[in-house]
Design an enzyme around this catalytic site. Structure first.
Site, PDB file in Angstrom:
ATOM      1  CG  ASP A 162      -1.844   1.231   1.205  1.00 55.18           C
ATOM      2  OD1 ASP A 162      -2.895   1.142   0.551  1.00 55.18           O
ATOM      3  OD2 ASP A 162      -1.500   2.256   1.821  1.00 55.18           O
ATOM      4  CE1 TYR A 167       0.747   8.060   2.575  1.00 59.01           C
ATOM      5  CE2 TYR A 167       0.972   5.825   1.741  1.00 59.01           C
ATOM      6  CZ  TYR A 167       0.238   6.777   2.416  1.00 59.01           C
ATOM      7  OH  TYR A 167      -0.988   6.452   2.932  1.00 59.01           O
ATOM      8  CG  HIS A 228      -4.567   9.896   0.289  1.00 59.44           C
ATOM      9  ND1 HIS A 228      -3.214   9.925   0.102  1.00 59.44           N
ATOM     10  CD2 HIS A 228      -4.738   9.351   1.515  1.00 59.44           C
ATOM     11  CE1 HIS A 228      -2.595   9.429   1.147  1.00 59.44           C
ATOM     12  NE2 HIS A 228      -3.504   9.073   2.031  1.00 59.44           N
ATOM     13  CB  SER A 322      -3.838   3.306  12.117  1.00 60.76           C
ATOM     14  OG  SER A 322      -3.036   4.293  11.523  1.00 60.76           O
ATOM     15  N   PRO A 323      -4.136  -0.424  12.021  1.00 61.01           N
ATOM     16  CG  PRO A 323      -3.417  -2.481  11.152  1.00 61.01           C
ATOM     17  CD  PRO A 323      -3.300  -0.992  10.940  1.00 61.01           C
ATOM     18  N   GLY A 370       9.319  -1.904   8.987  1.00 64.71           N
ATOM     19  CA  GLY A 370      10.485  -2.157   8.165  1.00 64.71           C
ATOM     20  C   GLY A 370      11.318  -3.295   8.734  1.00 64.71           C
ATOM     21  CE  LYS A 376      11.698 -14.048   8.758  1.00 64.00           C
ATOM     22  NZ  LYS A 376      12.916 -14.639   9.380  1.00 64.00           N
ATOM     23  CD  GLU A 377       6.654 -10.886  15.923  1.00 60.48           C
ATOM     24  OE1 GLU A 377       6.029  -9.799  16.011  1.00 60.48           O
ATOM     25  OE2 GLU A 377       7.540 -11.225  16.724  1.00 60.48           O
ATOM     26  CG  ASN A 378       2.755  -7.730  11.171  1.00 54.92           C
ATOM     27  OD1 ASN A 378       2.569  -7.880  12.374  1.00 54.92           O
ATOM     28  ND2 ASN A 378       3.282  -6.634  10.665  1.00 54.92           N
TER      29      ASN A 378
END
Length: 412
Positions: A162, A167, A228, A322-323, A370, A376-378
């Protein structure tokens, strides 16, 4: 002889001691100026000495920002690193920031996550429910670290990127995608989202800018392009210069995205930070609204929950940015006692509990990181499920007090 020695000694005395009469006069005047400042009333000192300096600094900063194509993007790319005590690339250049590690040259794509979930979009595309956001952290504005971040994420099995014009990192994202493709990941597996900011709203402006986005990303097509924000009242746009109101500007831009869908340059069109009233204005105008990207986590107020419900009832997918509570409130969210209890129960981090909750609520998530270990955890949240009882427990956390939230209902 003593006279000669004394003369040589005097030559080494400090200048102020052996100064001429005119030098002593200048020193007295300088001392008098300092004395005047000391005795100057505070209000006068503020008005005549400090405020002009501040005004000059602001004028220089505004002029510097205005010299860029996307001044609002440069503003965020400068301020966000500074708030973390990091010198921004906008000032010192790219490649000087520490963060995401380099990748081994021989690292090949890892398998995609087991039990991966997708959301169906109108254009026949499948949106991976677990993505990565390329915004709003210091490392998201350094091209070297952006390149490493996206490449790590893709090689670790992620496929949903995303981004946004705001950005300022399209080129670095595109470079990483190209390298991932070179290492064996098919382009059709990668889902890329970007956004057009209200300062570029207008039919012709949108047509031109989105084509530029594709070039910057080095892509033949973009999977999803979003408006946006509904509007930004204080900032100009090509559409506003024609005397059109915010609703007219949105409609013009939406027609441009719809036409680009027809041409195949973009796969789907969607919106971001839209409330229900903004969505209704675009329904039936052109292409179907494929997605609404909004801030969404368990602590959001009822009107945000209502927006999610409306979208789901009208076949509009939702992406949660922003979850984990947002840049300002993340630590407060992760320290929540209820989430801590569930974290222990499932042997998962509180962040994984929050991501899994949003996914089971039918949303895609785009946490930003980053750090390859966090990636990996996500991605591992596909590997477990919350019970209905625990989902309801998290649903009842709707207490937005103490959490930063942007109420888009107030946007024109």
């Amino acid at each position: 002889r003593r006279s000669t020695l004394a003369s040589r000694s005097r030559s080494w005395l400090p200048f102020a001691v052996r100064s001429s009469g005119s030098d002593r006069l200048r020193l007295r005047r300088a001392a008098s100026s300092f004395s005047a400042i000391e005795t100057m009333p505070v209000a006068s000192l503020l008005v005549w000495r400090i405020l002009p300096g501040i005004a000059l600094g602001l004028a220089v900063a505004v002029g510097w920002l205005a010299s860029h194509e996307v001044p609002d993007g440069v503003f965020f790319a400068t301020v966000i690193p500074l708030t973390k005590g990091v010198l921004p690339p906008t000032i010192v250049g790219h490649g000087r920031m520490e963060g995401t590690p380099e990748l081994p040259d021989d690292l090949l794509p890892q398998p995609r996550p087991e039990n991966e979930l997708f959301l169906e979009l109108p254009g026949g595309y499948k949106l991976p429910q677990n993505g990565i956001g390329m915004c709003c952290r210091a490392t998201a504005y350094d091209d070297v670290l952006v390149y490493r971040t996206v490449l790590w994420y893709l090689l670790l099995g992620g496929r949903h990127i995303d981004g946004a014009h705001l950005y300022l990192n399209h080129a670095a994202i595109g470079k990483a995608i190209a390298e991932a493709i070179r290492r064996g990941i098919p382009r059709e597996e990668i889902f890329v989202t970007t956004k057009i900011f209200p300062t570029h709203f207008g039919y012709e402006s949108a047509m031109t800018n989105v084509q530029n986005y594709a070039k910057e990303l080095s892509l033949d097509y973009i999977d999803l392009v979003l408006l946006h924000f509904p509007s930004i009242p204080a900032l100009p746009s090509p559409c506003k210069k024609e005397g059109k109101n915010p609703e007219e500007c949105r409609e013009e831009t939406w027609r441009a995205l719809s036409d680009l869908c027809q041409r195949g340059l973009i796969g789907n069109a969607g919106v971001s930070n839209f409330g229900v009233k903004h969505i209704r204005q675009l329904e039936g105008v052109g292409a179907p609204i494929a997605n609404n990207q909004i801030q969404f986590h368990p602590f959001e107020p009822d009107h945000v929950q209502d927006t999610v419900k409306y979208c789901h009832e009208h076949n509009i997918t939702v992406t949660a940015y922003s979850p984990l509570g947002g840049m300002i409130s993340k630590d407060r969210a992760l320290a929540n006692e209820v989430l801590g209890t569930l974290s222990a129960k499932y042997d998962k981090r509180a962040s994984q509990i929050m991501l899994r909750w949003a996914i089971q609520r039918g949303c895609a998530v785009i946490p930003g990181t980053g750090n390859p270990d966090h990636m990996k955890e996500n991605l591992a949240v596909y590997g477990f499920a919350l019970s209905d009882e625990d989902m309801n427990t998290i649903n009842r956390l709707r207490d937005s007090s103490g959490f930063s939230h942007m109420d888009v209902r107030d946007f024109d």
